[in-house]
Write a protein that holds these residues in place. Sequence first.
Motif, PDB file in Angstrom:
ATOM      1  N   ASP A 159      51.843   5.570  65.706  1.00  0.00           N
ATOM      2  CA  ASP A 159      52.522   6.809  66.100  1.00  0.00           C
ATOM      3  C   ASP A 159      52.609   7.767  64.919  1.00  0.00           C
ATOM      4  O   ASP A 159      52.384   8.989  65.067  1.00  0.00           O
ATOM      5  CB  ASP A 159      53.923   6.499  66.629  1.00  0.00           C
ATOM      6  CG  ASP A 159      53.909   5.798  67.984  1.00  0.00           C
ATOM      7  OD1 ASP A 159      52.858   5.836  68.658  1.00  0.00           O
ATOM      8  OD2 ASP A 159      54.951   5.222  68.361  1.00  0.00           O
ATOM      9  N   ARG A 160      52.929   7.250  63.739  1.00  0.00           N
ATOM     10  CA  ARG A 160      52.990   8.110  62.549  1.00  0.00           C
ATOM     11  C   ARG A 160      51.621   8.684  62.225  1.00  0.00           C
ATOM     12  O   ARG A 160      51.485   9.866  61.898  1.00  0.00           O
ATOM     13  CB  ARG A 160      53.525   7.327  61.349  1.00  0.00           C
ATOM     14  CG  ARG A 160      55.019   7.118  61.357  1.00  0.00           C
ATOM     15  CD  ARG A 160      55.545   6.798  59.959  1.00  0.00           C
ATOM     16  NE  ARG A 160      55.058   5.518  59.486  1.00  0.00           N
ATOM     17  CZ  ARG A 160      54.476   5.327  58.312  1.00  0.00           C
ATOM     18  NH1 ARG A 160      54.258   6.347  57.499  1.00  0.00           N
ATOM     19  NH2 ARG A 160      54.085   4.123  57.949  1.00  0.00           N
ATOM     20  N   ALA A 161      50.579   7.826  62.316  1.00  0.00           N
ATOM     21  CA  ALA A 161      49.223   8.304  62.024  1.00  0.00           C
ATOM     22  C   ALA A 161      48.814   9.390  63.004  1.00  0.00           C
ATOM     23  O   ALA A 161      48.200  10.401  62.608  1.00  0.00           O
ATOM     24  CB  ALA A 161      48.248   7.129  62.081  1.00  0.00           C
ATOM     25  N   LEU A 162      49.151   9.214  64.273  1.00  0.00           N
ATOM     26  CA  LEU A 162      48.785  10.222  65.279  1.00  0.00           C
ATOM     27  C   LEU A 162      49.512  11.535  65.018  1.00  0.00           C
ATOM     28  O   LEU A 162      48.911  12.616  65.123  1.00  0.00           O
ATOM     29  CB  LEU A 162      49.105   9.700  66.677  1.00  0.00           C
ATOM     30  CG  LEU A 162      48.777  10.651  67.829  1.00  0.00           C
ATOM     31  CD1 LEU A 162      47.295  11.020  67.830  1.00  0.00           C
ATOM     32  CD2 LEU A 162      49.170  10.006  69.164  1.00  0.00           C
ATOM     33  N   ARG A 163      50.782  11.470  64.653  1.00  0.00           N
ATOM     34  CA  ARG A 163      51.516  12.706  64.363  1.00  0.00           C
ATOM     35  C   ARG A 163      50.898  13.439  63.180  1.00  0.00           C
ATOM     36  O   ARG A 163      50.751  14.675  63.201  1.00  0.00           O
ATOM     37  CB  ARG A 163      52.994  12.389  64.080  1.00  0.00           C
ATOM     38  CG  ARG A 163      53.798  12.006  65.302  1.00  0.00           C
ATOM     39  CD  ARG A 163      55.294  12.065  65.010  1.00  0.00           C
ATOM     40  NE  ARG A 163      55.694  11.091  64.007  1.00  0.00           N
ATOM     41  CZ  ARG A 163      56.089   9.852  64.284  1.00  0.00           C
ATOM     42  NH1 ARG A 163      56.120   9.427  65.534  1.00  0.00           N
ATOM     43  NH2 ARG A 163      56.464   9.041  63.313  1.00  0.00           N
ATOM     44  N   ILE A 164      50.527  12.706  62.143  1.00  0.00           N
ATOM     45  CA  ILE A 164      49.934  13.337  60.957  1.00  0.00           C
ATOM     46  C   ILE A 164      48.608  13.991  61.302  1.00  0.00           C
ATOM     47  O   ILE A 164      48.347  15.149  60.932  1.00  0.00           O
ATOM     48  CB  ILE A 164      49.753  12.287  59.846  1.00  0.00           C
ATOM     49  CG1 ILE A 164      51.115  11.841  59.310  1.00  0.00           C
ATOM     50  CG2 ILE A 164      48.883  12.827  58.706  1.00  0.00           C
ATOM     51  CD1 ILE A 164      51.065  10.590  58.468  1.00  0.00           C
TER      52      ILE A 164
END
Length: 358
Positions: A343-348
């Motif tokens: 989820d963090r990677a997708l947001r970035i």
Amino acid sequence: MPLKAAAHIEAMSAFALANFGGYDQPTLAQNESAFPPSPKAIEAGRDATARSHLYPDPDWTLLRDAIARAYGVERDLILCGAGSMELIACTIAAFAGPGTDVLATDYAYNFAASAAARVGAAYVKAREHGFEVSIDAVLAALTPATRIVFVCNPGNPTGTCIKNTELLRLRAALPGDVLLMIDQAYGEFDDQDPHALFALAGRGDTVVLRSLSKAYGLAGARIGWGLFAPQIAAELRKIQNSNQVSTVSLAMAVAAIEDQAYMRAAVARTSDIRDRFAQGLRTAGYEVPESRTNFVLVRFAEAAAAAAADNALRGAGIVVRGLAGYGLADCLRITIGPQDVMDRALRILTALRGRLCW
């Protein structure tokens, strides 16, 4: 006069692992499992440490029995090794050498190139199309020097997969003195029935490789297995290290193979996270081929954009794999990790795509 290595060893490059940026960071660069191994495997490994004063079984008896039952294959065709990497290296060493070719594809697992260089064989690549293996391109690249054809299906680093019928077509069209090596390290993520491919191993001109590093979460235990006809296995056993799979690793592998329900659940959970992550990236405007592995390939408009994304992720403590070594400097390979990390990677990556015009 300084000591010199053999000329073909001096000429080769070392096999390159991912640039972790520090082992204390979450890594999505190594295609490790997002989940730990079966609790039964962990318990079996813990119990086996008490037998560490004894050499392990050099014939992997219990593990071969477990694999034969779980996969419906002939026990006597099974060889095990310290990861499928050992089996790749030994197969190439046994059947290729100076003056011969190992034929692979554009984006086949790069370790095969290192294994070919180690024995002085030429490593030749057939073109892939749309990040997929092209059987017609492989056949067109054959020469009288070809001794081994190495195909990854599903592929690494692409994640793509071709139909098993295409591999059967390849085997039917290859000369009988050319060994076909099918690397299925991610086979548990492919929903095709593998038994038609497994059956090829009994012919004496094909080997099929599997790994316990991905679906089973045993990357640190270093265990692979494959199907080898007796005449092929006899040559590999000459050059395999004795007792190369430790007592603890063997115990863990047996327990992991016997816990098929846990493995299937881990694969399903990983695939679900992968598919939602890939769709999120596509919605953000990235090119992401359909994956049948535990990672996704992300293509950017140019190498600079891929580097910017890599740097942005590393700045957030998330390490992914750059693919310049595969000739894919405009791509990143992202292993599927825990949901919160993805989820963090997708947001970035979504925010980065919105800021920059690629």
